[in-house]
Structure formats: C-alpha cells, structure tokens
Design an enzyme around this catalytic site. Structure first.
Site, short mmCIF file in Angstrom:
data_model
loop_
_atom_site.label_atom_id
_atom_site.label_comp_id
_atom_site.label_asym_id
_atom_site.label_seq_id
_atom_site.Cartn_x
_atom_site.Cartn_y
_atom_site.Cartn_z
N ASP A 1 51.81 38.20 36.97
CA ASP A 1 52.50 36.93 37.11
C ASP A 1 51.90 35.90 36.17
OD1 ASP A 1 50.21 37.19 38.94
OD2 ASP A 1 50.67 35.14 39.53
N GLU B 1 48.76 36.20 41.56
CA GLU B 1 47.41 35.67 41.35
C GLU B 1 47.42 34.18 41.08
OE1 GLU B 1 43.68 34.60 39.23
OE2 GLU B 1 45.76 34.39 38.56
#
Length: 468
Positions: free
Chosen positions: A89, A152
């Site tokens: 991400d 994250e």
C-alpha cells in the site's frame, strides 16, 4: 562457496525493473469508500497484492492470499523461520507532482513514482534477493517467509488480521526493507491522539469550516478555511500578501456570496519528521488568528496557529520528553476537521515517543489545553521497540552491510514505524543509503535506481547468511 551477489543482481536488472514498474503502476492507496468484505482497504491494495502473488507464482513459489489483507510464500526448509515483512500500500499521491505518480519514469538515474521508495522499490529489491538464492540453488537450513501487507500506511489492520488468521507459527526473527541502512534496530512508540472541539461560533468573523491533511502520518501539504467576515476582500488580500511574503508560503483567497475561502499551501513530509515539511494547516490558522473569531473557532485556531505551529517536539503542548538512548518525542499535527454545524471537531496529533513516556501520560498533558472538550486515542498504538546491537540478527545484517559498502555499520533508532517491530527480534534494514534524499510521503517521491540494485545485492547476501 563464494558468490558475487552484485554480479547476480547485474544479470537480473532488466527483469527486476520491469516487475517493479508493473507494480508501481497500480494505485494501491487505501480507499475506505470502496471497502467491503472482499476489499478490506479498497480495491487498490487488493490489486497490488494479487499482482505480487501472481509474480511469485510465476517464479515457482506456492503463495497464500490471507483474505485480501496480506499474502505470503515460503522458501527453504528447517525449523527456524526468517520473516521478511514488506508492504504494497502507499499513502495518497496528493498534488504537486511533475509526473504522473502512477506512471513510473526514470530521470537522471532516479525512479519517480508513488511507492518507489516506500515501499514497492525496496520490496522488489528484497524479492529479487531471495530469487537469486532460489535460482542458484544455494543450500539453506532455515525457512524464509516473505510476507506482504496492504495497510502499513494506515492502521496496520493487515498485520493484525494476518497474525490472527494465517495459521502458521510466527517467524523467529526477521526484518522489513522499509527504512534505511545500515539498520534500524530501535523504533519509538507511535500513537495518534485527537483533540476535540465544539463548533458553535459567531461574531465579526465566523469560521464555517477548516480542513487539512490526508493522513495522520503526513504533514498536511495544504489546508482550507471557509469563513464570513466583517471585512472587504481587498483588505484581507493585502494582509494575506504580507503574510505569505513573510512566511514563505503560498495562498489563494476568494469570495463568493459573502463567504471567503482561503487555502494555504505548504509542503508535505513524513509524519515522523514533521520538521521537514511546511504544515499548511498551522500556517493557515496562524494567519486567521489575527482576526476576531470567537467561541470554539477561537480555541481551534489558537491551538492550531499558536500552540501546534512548528511545535515539533511538543514543548508548547507541554508533553515534550527525551530519552538518552531513543532521543526526543516528536509531534505531527496531521489531520484537521472543523465544521460550524458539528459539535465534535478534531485535530489529529501523531506522536512518536521514546521509552520513558507513554500514550496516557501524553493524553493527561493534552487534557490541560484550554478550549478542548476532550482527548481520545487511536485504536492502534505501537510501543517503543528495541533489539540490542549484540543480537546475532543485528550483528549479521551490519556485517553484510559493512562488507558490501566498506562503510562502518551502527545502530539507529527512528521515529518512523516499520513492520520490523512486529517481531520481538525484528528490525528494519534498508533500502535507503546514508545521505539519501528522503522523499517518502512527498510529491515527486523517487528512489535512486542504482541504490535499489545495491540494496538487492546486500539483501541477497544478508538473507543467505541468516539461513545458510
């Protein structure tokens, strides 16, 4: 057996960059507006996860997709497991890019794209490092579990789910390629605390709304306020021109049907280094503070423009703290949300704190601020983390770094948070080298192409030394 890992990387440069480009082209920003059971953080992170796992299957690994939260594959054999934790991400691209953030381009040896340095570039370098060991058939006595997450940059909900549902024992030790060399063996605690305010205000100047910031772990690049005022546009513009010239920021002021709209533009940066950015929200409040706002708006603007402005160590907030080993607490004022019609307006403050203080101590200090209604904490907190430099994991990683670079290795403790802290014996290792230009979470994010190749060679030798 002597292997020149740099030569092995050289053989795979073209393939590595091709795979990296294909991953960077995927917009894997979290999008809660499109989240559902099959897309826990929106479709982008899932697309990146599926793409990465398909690549691993192409290369002969047996992969697992853990309900679109995270994925993994294993290599090798043995009772002990080395965990490699990466993430797919990215933070929102934001504005200010000179190129399309999701169409990677190499200029002057720099690879520009969102995720090039955080964390798709380092992830690919680490992936190819393991691929070298696999391709060469090197003998190993431990397993490697390569784990990729998809959240994250937000709440780490991916790893919470992964550890609860993956069905395997946790890795014994590991690292995350999501920081810098020579090593990160200590990380400060991380907590977001929210200041709450009422919304009612009226008078000569009335604040209708105030918004700024994309994520709590990013310095707000810009912020916008809508307000009514007992003043003329020309007079406000004159004051604004003087302010922007003095403060070195840019701004735009407009008026429509009696409502003024003011946007101040600064510079984004990673929330762990707020001093590297220019907080558009605190500068906006600093300008507005000269006017006669009342009630909740006065308190909101006063705290934002007078207390939070450039208070990176939280000294004006009254919660500053320094530890001899881990250093000083830092604070990023990350997300601002105010609406006159709401009775629950907020400012999100992201703290990176050393051992010796904690979230509740910080909260107690914030509760002394005048004008707030309450202080609340985010659901997710990371407490301070440290792996001693004498640990064989740290010693091995530093030794490989020194061998390949000729530079002296040393321990480092940062305010940033990485997946390295997921394990008791977990660290962050690369991929940025000393002296690098940190563009993580900023417009025009880039990674030095040769540094990614250098990192891949270091990762290959380090992984082999840990599992041979």
């Amino acid at each position: 057996m002597t292997i020149d890992f740099k030569v092995e990387v050289e053989k795979r440069k073209e393939a590595m960059m091709e795979d990296l480009f294909s991953l960077l082209r995927i917009n894997s920003e979290r999008d809660d507006s499109q989240a559902d059971d099959k897309h826990p953080f929106g479709p982008g992170p899932v697309k990146a996860l599926e793409h990465f796992l398909a690549m691993a299957e192409r290369d002969g690994y047996k992969t697992r997709n853990i309900d679109n939260y995270a994925g993994d594959f294993e290599f090798g054999q043995g009772d002990e497991v080395l965990g490699i934790f990466a993430h797919l991400d990215v933070v929102p691209a934001g504005s200010g890019w000179d190129t399309n953030p999701y169409e990677p381009v190499i200029k002057d040896g720099k690879l520009f794209a969102r995720g090039s340095s955080d964390d798709k570039g380092p992830t690919m370098a680490c992936y190819y490092a393991l691929k070298i060991i696999k391709d060469l058939g090197l003998p190993v006595s431990k397993k490697v579990r390569f784990i990729v997450g998809t959240d994250e940059e937000s709440g780490w909900g991916d790893m919470d789910y992964y550890f609860a549902h993956n069905g395997l024992k946790d890795p014994d030790f590991g690292f995350s390629p999501d920081a810098e060399f020579p090593i990160i063996n200590g990380e400060k605690g991380n907590i977001t605390e929210y200041l709450h305010f009422a919304g009612d205000n009226s008078g000569a100047f009335t604040l209708l709304s105030f918004t700024g910031g994309l994520r709590e772990n990013m310095v707000p690049e810009s912020a916008t306020a809508a307000f009514t005022a007992d003043a003329a546009l020309a007079d406000l513009q004159e004051k604004l021109n003087a302010f922007t010239q003095e403060q070195g920021v840019t701004a735009e002021l407009t008026e429509e049907i009696g409502v003024f709209k003011l946007t101040v533009i600064g510079k984004s940066a990673h929330g762990s280094t707020p001093e590297a950015g220019v907080n558009g929200a605190t500068y906006l409040a600093k300008f507005l503070n000269q006017f006669a706002f009342e009630g909740a708006a006065k308190a909101y603007l006063d705290i934002t423009g007078n207390v939070l402005h450039q208070d990176f160590a939280a000294e004006k907030l009254g919660v500053a703290y320094t530890d001899d080993k881990m250093g000083a607490l830092s604070m990023n004022a990350g997300v601002f949300s105010f609406d006159k019609e709401s009775d629950d307006n907020t400012i999100a403050l992201n703290f990176r704190y050393p051992q010796g203080t904690d979230a509740q101590t910080i909260k107690a200090g914030l509760e002394k601020l005048e004008g707030i209604t309450k202080v609340t904490l985010s659901e997710h907190e990371h407490t301070p983390h440290y792996v001693p430099v004498e640990d064989p994991l740290v010693a091995t990683l530093l030794s490989v770094y020194e061998k390949q670079t000729g530079l002296k290795g040393h321990e480092q403790i940062i305010g940033g948070g990485t997946f390295g802290r997921l394990l008791k014996r977990g660290v962050a290792y690369g991929a940025m080298f000393p002296g690098y230009v940190n563009t993580m979470h900023q417009a025009n994010e880039f990674a030095e192409v040769e540094d990614l190749y250098r990192a891949a060679a270091i990762y290959a030798e380090a992984i082999y030394e840990l599992i041979k």
